[in-house]
Design a protein around this motif. Structure first.
Motif, PDB file in Angstrom:
ATOM      1  N   ARG A  83       0.832  -1.207   0.000  1.00 18.98           N
ATOM      2  CA  ARG A  83       0.000   0.000   0.000  1.00 18.98           C
ATOM      3  C   ARG A  83       0.866   1.256   0.000  1.00 18.98           C
ATOM      4  N   ARG A  84       1.844   1.277   0.871  1.00 19.78           N
ATOM      5  CA  ARG A  84       2.691   2.472   0.978  1.00 19.78           C
ATOM      6  C   ARG A  84       3.552   2.646  -0.268  1.00 19.78           C
ATOM      7  N   PHE A  85       4.036   1.508  -0.806  1.00 20.12           N
ATOM      8  CA  PHE A  85       4.885   1.602  -2.006  1.00 20.12           C
ATOM      9  C   PHE A  85       4.100   2.263  -3.140  1.00 20.12           C
ATOM     10  N   PHE A  86       2.858   1.822  -3.324  1.00 13.80           N
ATOM     11  CA  PHE A  86       2.072   2.397  -4.430  1.00 13.80           C
ATOM     12  C   PHE A  86       1.688   3.853  -4.163  1.00 13.80           C
ATOM     13  N   GLN A  87       1.483   4.187  -2.891  1.00 13.22           N
ATOM     14  CA  GLN A  87       1.224   5.604  -2.539  1.00 13.22           C
ATOM     15  C   GLN A  87       2.407   6.460  -2.977  1.00 13.22           C
ATOM     16  N   LEU A  88       3.624   6.033  -2.615  1.00  9.15           N
ATOM     17  CA  LEU A  88       4.828   6.812  -2.956  1.00  9.15           C
ATOM     18  C   LEU A  88       5.061   6.826  -4.462  1.00  9.15           C
ATOM     19  N   LEU A  89       4.764   5.706  -5.107  1.00 11.53           N
ATOM     20  CA  LEU A  89       4.935   5.635  -6.567  1.00 11.53           C
ATOM     21  C   LEU A  89       4.019   6.663  -7.235  1.00 11.53           C
ATOM     22  N   ASN A  90       2.762   6.719  -6.780  1.00 14.74           N
ATOM     23  CA  ASN A  90       1.830   7.707  -7.345  1.00 14.74           C
ATOM     24  C   ASN A  90       2.305   9.126  -7.093  1.00 14.74           C
ATOM     25  N   GLN A  91       2.801   9.376  -5.869  1.00 15.28           N
ATOM     26  CA  GLN A  91       3.308  10.725  -5.552  1.00 15.28           C
ATOM     27  C   GLN A  91       4.441  11.104  -6.496  1.00 15.28           C
ATOM     28  N   GLN A  92       5.361  10.178  -6.699  1.00 19.38           N
ATOM     29  CA  GLN A  92       6.513  10.441  -7.586  1.00 19.38           C
ATOM     30  C   GLN A  92       6.043  10.727  -9.009  1.00 19.38           C
ATOM     31  N   LEU A  93       5.047   9.937  -9.460  1.00 19.63           N
ATOM     32  CA  LEU A  93       4.587  10.112 -10.843  1.00 19.63           C
ATOM     33  C   LEU A  93       3.834  11.426 -11.022  1.00 19.63           C
ATOM     34  N   GLN A  94       3.166  11.869  -9.936  1.00 16.81           N
ATOM     35  CA  GLN A  94       2.425  13.135 -10.038  1.00 16.81           C
ATOM     36  C   GLN A  94       3.353  14.334 -10.012  1.00 16.81           C
ATOM     37  N   ASN A  95       4.566  14.121  -9.484  1.00 17.18           N
ATOM     38  CA  ASN A  95       5.534  15.216  -9.417  1.00 17.18           C
ATOM     39  C   ASN A  95       6.150  15.413 -10.802  1.00 17.18           C
ATOM     40  N   ARG A  96       5.553  16.327 -11.539  1.00 17.73           N
ATOM     41  CA  ARG A  96       5.935  16.477 -12.946  1.00 17.73           C
ATOM     42  C   ARG A  96       7.329  17.082 -13.126  1.00 17.73           C
ATOM     43  N   SER A  97       7.910  17.614 -12.032  1.00 13.95           N
ATOM     44  CA  SER A  97       9.256  18.179 -12.183  1.00 13.95           C
ATOM     45  C   SER A  97      10.294  17.057 -12.269  1.00 13.95           C
ATOM     46  N   ASN A  98       9.877  15.813 -11.906  1.00 11.37           N
ATOM     47  CA  ASN A  98      10.817  14.689 -12.005  1.00 11.37           C
ATOM     48  C   ASN A  98      10.916  14.201 -13.439  1.00 11.37           C
ATOM     49  N   PRO A  99      12.125  14.026 -13.957  1.00 12.72           N
ATOM     50  CA  PRO A  99      12.231  13.365 -15.258  1.00 12.72           C
ATOM     51  C   PRO A  99      11.885  11.878 -15.090  1.00 12.72           C
ATOM     52  N   SER A 100      12.062  11.098 -16.129  1.00 15.97           N
ATOM     53  CA  SER A 100      11.571   9.721 -16.112  1.00 15.97           C
ATOM     54  C   SER A 100      12.113   8.910 -14.938  1.00 15.97           C
ATOM     55  N   MET A 101      11.307   7.998 -14.480  1.00 15.39           N
ATOM     56  CA  MET A 101      11.759   7.097 -13.421  1.00 15.39           C
ATOM     57  C   MET A 101      11.617   5.660 -13.916  1.00 15.39           C
TER      58      MET A 101
ATOM     59  N   PRO B 130      13.979   6.714  -8.911  1.00 16.59           N
ATOM     60  CA  PRO B 130      13.641   8.047  -9.404  1.00 16.59           C
ATOM     61  C   PRO B 130      14.773   8.613 -10.258  1.00 16.59           C
ATOM     62  N   GLN B 131      14.412   9.421 -11.242  1.00 16.22           N
ATOM     63  CA  GLN B 131      15.370  10.091 -12.126  1.00 16.22           C
ATOM     64  C   GLN B 131      16.408   9.108 -12.663  1.00 16.22           C
ATOM     65  N   CYS B 132      15.908   8.095 -13.343  1.00 13.79           N
ATOM     66  CA  CYS B 132      16.803   7.016 -13.786  1.00 13.79           C
ATOM     67  C   CYS B 132      16.527   6.689 -15.251  1.00 13.79           C
ATOM     68  N   SER B 133      17.587   6.641 -16.068  1.00 14.84           N
ATOM     69  CA  SER B 133      17.434   6.295 -17.486  1.00 14.84           C
ATOM     70  C   SER B 133      17.317   4.779 -17.623  1.00 14.84           C
ATOM     71  N   LEU B 134      16.928   4.327 -18.816  1.00 17.70           N
ATOM     72  CA  LEU B 134      16.813   2.887 -19.044  1.00 17.70           C
ATOM     73  C   LEU B 134      18.170   2.206 -18.852  1.00 17.70           C
ATOM     74  N   ASP B 135      19.236   2.831 -19.347  1.00 16.41           N
ATOM     75  CA  ASP B 135      20.573   2.224 -19.211  1.00 16.41           C
ATOM     76  C   ASP B 135      20.949   2.031 -17.745  1.00 16.41           C
ATOM     77  N   ASN B 136      20.694   3.064 -16.941  1.00 13.92           N
ATOM     78  CA  ASN B 136      21.020   2.944 -15.509  1.00 13.92           C
ATOM     79  C   ASN B 136      20.154   1.884 -14.843  1.00 13.92           C
ATOM     80  N   ALA B 137      18.864   1.852 -15.220  1.00 10.00           N
ATOM     81  CA  ALA B 137      17.954   0.864 -14.623  1.00 10.00           C
ATOM     82  C   ALA B 137      18.416  -0.554 -14.962  1.00 10.00           C
TER      83      ALA B 137
END
Ligand code: GTP
Length: 364
Positions: free
Chosen positions: A202-220, A276-283
């Protein structure tokens, strides 16, 4: 490692803020109202004391007004204490000017004393407040230079008041600490997976949604991770061993992450990692590091299979967030890649180059 944030306590914070403003503006109104009260009791005295009463009221209004400025809103206790000291100081000046002001003023000093308790949220502030409680009336007493018996009377009342405030303040602080400790414990229980200590689903998905809503973050990047052939571990060695395998996997995965990455247990033997803020290569590099760390760490089994060694492997799917993603759509793509990794023989990492292609990244 996994991010274990405290819950935001916005509701309570807003209520405290409103209470703070009500107290400050009510105190200002009280100071001004007593101008007229004095005039009724002591005709003419209000003219002498007007400027100090207005100054006291101004202090309260200022503290209330500052609480509307965002950078001050977290400092209500300090602001409140300052305004009360100022109010006490102004009131003591009023007492100096009134005939028999000191005797009349004692209830007022006590009232201010109790008011500072509201703002004594730490031991440091409590001591500072008690010092203010003793300092201003004593200075005013020096200014007025009354008869020795008034001095003694006043000193006794002030010291009694200060020790009473110390005891009450200490009790309040203990209560506050106990409450916040209890709150922290409760939120830890509500957000954490009991077996592994990482975030629960539950908490993981809450934080995931928060991160995705934060539009100042580049791709995660999101990793969906599953222990391979876990059912057979349970079947062959029992659930206790299965639990140890899950705990060990969580520890090993978490050890491969940056402090800003977040790991959660999303199912029985499933984990998800947010990068967060991670390219495909880094992931891909992180996922591969996790896969290898698990594959290269033999698990020494507990009783009843003591002495036996188990080699765990993981399958991992990677998805990179798009601008219009929510937690479900992103998790869905990561899961698709995880299933592709399972179908490719397990112990490997899969990812999508784009929404329509998928690539086998590593295999042993
Ligand atoms: N010991 C233990 N087992 C669990 C827990 N949660 C789920 N499981 C078991 O995990 C097993 C998951 O099995 P499956 O979903 O069939 O997957 P698998 O055997 O890992 O097979 P693949 O994923 O295809 O490699 C089931 O037997 C569950 O009972 C847990 O907390 N502890």
């Amino acid at each position: 490692m996994s991010e274990q944030r405290q819950p935001s306590n916005d509701g309570m914070h807003r209520r405290t803020l409103v209470l703070f403003r009500v107290i400050e503006f009510a105190a200002a109104a009280y100071m001004l109202a007593f101008v007229f009260w004095d005039n009724w009791l002591l005709p003419g005295a209000w003219q002498q004391t007007l400027s100090w009463r207005v100054a006291g009221a101004f202090g309260f209004v200022l503290a209330g007004a500052l609480s509307f400025i965002p950078s001050f809103t977290n400092r209500q206790a300090e602001l409140g204490a300052l305004s009360i000291w100022w109010g006490l100081f102004a009131m003591c000046q009023v007492f100096v000017l009134l005939p028999n002001g000191f005797i009349m003023g004692l209830p007022g000093v006590y009232m201010f004393g109790f008011a500072i308790l509201v703002y004594s949220t730490s031991r440091r502030l409590l001591w500072a407040n008690i010092l203010g409680f003793l300092l201003w009336p004593t200075l005013a007493l020096f200014q007025a230079n009354p008869e020795p018996e008034v001095w003694i009377q006043y000193a006794v009342f002030l010291l009694c008041g200060a020790s009473m405030l110390l005891i009450l303040g200490d009790l309040l602080i203990r209560r506050l600490r106990k409450d916040s400790h209890y709150q922290a414990k409760l939120s830890h229980l509500a957000f954490t997976d009991g077996l592994t200590g990482v975030l629960n689903r539950r908490r993981f998905f809450q934080l995931l949604n928060q991160q995705l809503q934060n539009r100042s973050n580049p791709s995660m990047a999101l990793l969906a991770i599953d222990i391979d052939h876990f059912k057979s571990i349970n079947d062959r060695h029992g659930h206790l061993t299965g639990d140890v395998a899950i705990q060990t996997s969580a520890t090993i995965i978490a050890a491969q992450l940056r402090p800003s990455d977040v790991i959660g247990r999303t199912g029985g033997e499933e984990f998800a990692v947010m990068l967060p803020q991670c390219s495909l290569d880094n992931a891909k590099a992180v996922a591969e590091r996790i896969r290898q760390a698990i594959a290269n760490t033999p698990l020494v089994l507990p009783k009843p299979s003591e002495g036996e060694v188990l080699h765990l492997t993981l399958s991992i799917g990677i998805a990179i967030s798009h601008a219009d993603d929510n937690s479900e759509s992103l998790m869905h793509r990561a899961d698709q890649q995880l299933y592709a990794a399972k179908h490719s023989g397990r112990n490997c990492v899969r990812y999508a180059e784009s929404a329509h292609t998928e690539t086998l990244f590593s295999e042993t």
